[in-house]
Motif scaffolding. Structure first.
Motif, PDB file in Angstrom:
ATOM      1  N   ARG A  30     142.905  14.403  92.109  1.00 36.44           N
ATOM      2  CA  ARG A  30     142.915  15.265  93.287  1.00 36.44           C
ATOM      3  C   ARG A  30     141.483  15.332  93.802  1.00 36.44           C
ATOM      4  NH1 ARG A  30     145.857  20.490  91.245  1.00 36.44           N
ATOM      5  NH2 ARG A  30     145.484  21.154  93.382  1.00 36.44           N
ATOM      6  N   TRP A  31     141.186  14.524  94.799  1.00 36.85           N
ATOM      7  CA  TRP A  31     139.844  14.419  95.353  1.00 36.85           C
ATOM      8  C   TRP A  31     139.596  15.553  96.338  1.00 36.85           C
ATOM      9  CZ3 TRP A  31     136.529  11.085  93.218  1.00 36.85           C
ATOM     10  CH2 TRP A  31     137.057  10.038  92.474  1.00 36.85           C
ATOM     11  N   ALA A  32     138.365  16.057  96.328  1.00 36.02           N
ATOM     12  CA  ALA A  32     137.958  17.113  97.250  1.00 36.02           C
ATOM     13  C   ALA A  32     136.567  16.780  97.777  1.00 36.02           C
ATOM     14  CB  ALA A  32     137.927  18.467  96.525  1.00 36.02           C
ATOM     15  N   ALA A  33     136.229  17.344  98.915  1.00 37.72           N
ATOM     16  CA  ALA A  33     134.903  17.124  99.487  1.00 37.72           C
ATOM     17  C   ALA A  33     133.839  17.635  98.515  1.00 37.72           C
ATOM     18  CB  ALA A  33     134.786  17.844 100.830  1.00 37.72           C
ATOM     19  N   GLN A  34     132.721  16.935  98.476  1.00 35.59           N
ATOM     20  CA  GLN A  34     131.580  17.347  97.644  1.00 35.59           C
ATOM     21  C   GLN A  34     130.517  17.923  98.576  1.00 35.59           C
ATOM     22  OE1 GLN A  34     129.494  18.722  95.658  1.00 35.59           O
ATOM     23  NE2 GLN A  34     130.071  17.416  93.936  1.00 35.59           N
ATOM     24  N   PRO A  35     130.437  19.257  98.660  1.00 32.36           N
ATOM     25  CA  PRO A  35     129.479  19.888  99.584  1.00 32.36           C
ATOM     26  C   PRO A  35     128.023  19.522  99.310  1.00 32.36           C
ATOM     27  CG  PRO A  35     131.037  21.509  98.718  1.00 32.36           C
ATOM     28  CD  PRO A  35     131.260  20.244  97.962  1.00 32.36           C
ATOM     29  N   ALA A  36     127.697  19.188  98.083  1.00 34.40           N
ATOM     30  CA  ALA A  36     126.313  18.834  97.754  1.00 34.40           C
ATOM     31  C   ALA A  36     125.938  17.445  98.256  1.00 34.40           C
ATOM     32  CB  ALA A  36     126.097  18.914  96.246  1.00 34.40           C
ATOM     33  N   ALA A  37     126.927  16.649  98.665  1.00 41.51           N
ATOM     34  CA  ALA A  37     126.676  15.310  99.201  1.00 41.51           C
ATOM     35  C   ALA A  37     127.707  15.056 100.307  1.00 41.51           C
ATOM     36  CB  ALA A  37     126.788  14.258  98.105  1.00 41.51           C
ATOM     37  N   PRO A  38     127.408  15.508 101.525  1.00 41.03           N
ATOM     38  CA  PRO A  38     128.360  15.338 102.619  1.00 41.03           C
ATOM     39  C   PRO A  38     128.830  13.882 102.739  1.00 41.03           C
ATOM     40  CG  PRO A  38     126.549  16.741 103.301  1.00 41.03           C
ATOM     41  CD  PRO A  38     126.180  16.184 101.945  1.00 41.03           C
ATOM     42  N   GLY A  39     130.148  13.729 102.935  1.00 40.43           N
ATOM     43  CA  GLY A  39     130.738  12.403 103.032  1.00 40.43           C
ATOM     44  C   GLY A  39     131.189  11.842 101.691  1.00 40.43           C
ATOM     45  N   GLU A 140     123.243  19.399  88.380  1.00 38.29           N
ATOM     46  CA  GLU A 140     123.607  20.816  88.529  1.00 38.29           C
ATOM     47  C   GLU A 140     124.061  21.185  89.948  1.00 38.29           C
ATOM     48  OE1 GLU A 140     124.771  24.417  87.264  1.00 38.29           O
ATOM     49  OE2 GLU A 140     124.214  22.697  86.043  1.00 38.29           O
ATOM     50  N   PRO A 141     123.391  20.720  91.013  1.00 42.02           N
ATOM     51  CA  PRO A 141     123.905  21.068  92.348  1.00 42.02           C
ATOM     52  C   PRO A 141     125.326  20.549  92.589  1.00 42.02           C
ATOM     53  CG  PRO A 141     121.690  20.132  92.496  1.00 42.02           C
ATOM     54  CD  PRO A 141     122.146  19.952  91.072  1.00 42.02           C
ATOM     55  N   PHE A 142     125.678  19.419  91.988  1.00 47.89           N
ATOM     56  CA  PHE A 142     127.011  18.849  92.135  1.00 47.89           C
ATOM     57  C   PHE A 142     128.028  19.604  91.281  1.00 47.89           C
ATOM     58  CE2 PHE A 142     123.936  15.701  93.257  1.00 47.89           C
ATOM     59  CZ  PHE A 142     124.458  15.140  94.410  1.00 47.89           C
TER      60      PHE A 142
END
Length: 158
Positions: A30-39, A140-142
């Motif tokens: 279940r893939w979701a957007a990664q806010p720490a790395a847009p796109g 850690e940000p991810f």
């Protein structure tokens, strides 16, 4: 657990195939957007398997050096757990873990560090290397961006 902290969308099917091939069962993450790395996208997967499966998962995922990921393998009877972290600039870090998840630094690692350390600051830097501090800082940000993300649960029967 497998934590894919960031993956380009075009690589996501390949990640699923790699995990599926390693575990011997189909995986639909279940893939979701990664806010720490847009796109980029992120996914998590809980798995069960024989001791050493974590290392096999890592070997499969390293085919895509742009990924950020972690693989943890829980300890089992007579076997330490393991933790693997991969970040594109840093490469792979690996350590054994105890029953409570702490990083295990063995006697030989400490002796080698004591021999090469040139003082307190050098020793402290060496301990940080053994504990994977640079990987924790990079990932850690991810990790924080994925708090509360859905997890795919896999169970091997037989």
């Amino acid at each position: 657990m497998v934590y894919v902290h960031s993956s380009p969308s075009a690589v996501c099917p390949h990640v699923e195939w790699a995990i599926s091939g390693t575990l011997g069962e189909r995986v639909d993450l279940r893939w979701a957007a990664q806010p720490a790395a847009p796109g980029q996208l992120r996914a998590e997967c809980a798995w069960t398997g024989d001791a050493g499966t974590g290392a096999k998962l890592v070997a499969a995922l390293r085919a895509w050096p742009m990924l950020r990921f972690e693989v943890t393998e829980e300890p089992s009877s007579g076997q330490d757990g393991e933790r693997f972290c991969f970040a594109p600039v840093l490469g792979l870090w690996h350590a054994r873990t105890s029953a409570n998840g702490d990083i295990v630094v063995n006697e030989d690692q400490l002796r080698a560090l004591a021999v090469r350390a040139r003082g307190g600051e050098s020793f402290a830097h060496g301990v940080d290397e053994l504990l994977g501090a640079a990987w924790d800082d990079a990932l850690e940000p991810f990790r924080r961006a994925g708090d509360g993300a859905p997890v795919t649960w896999l169970h091997r029967v037989g």
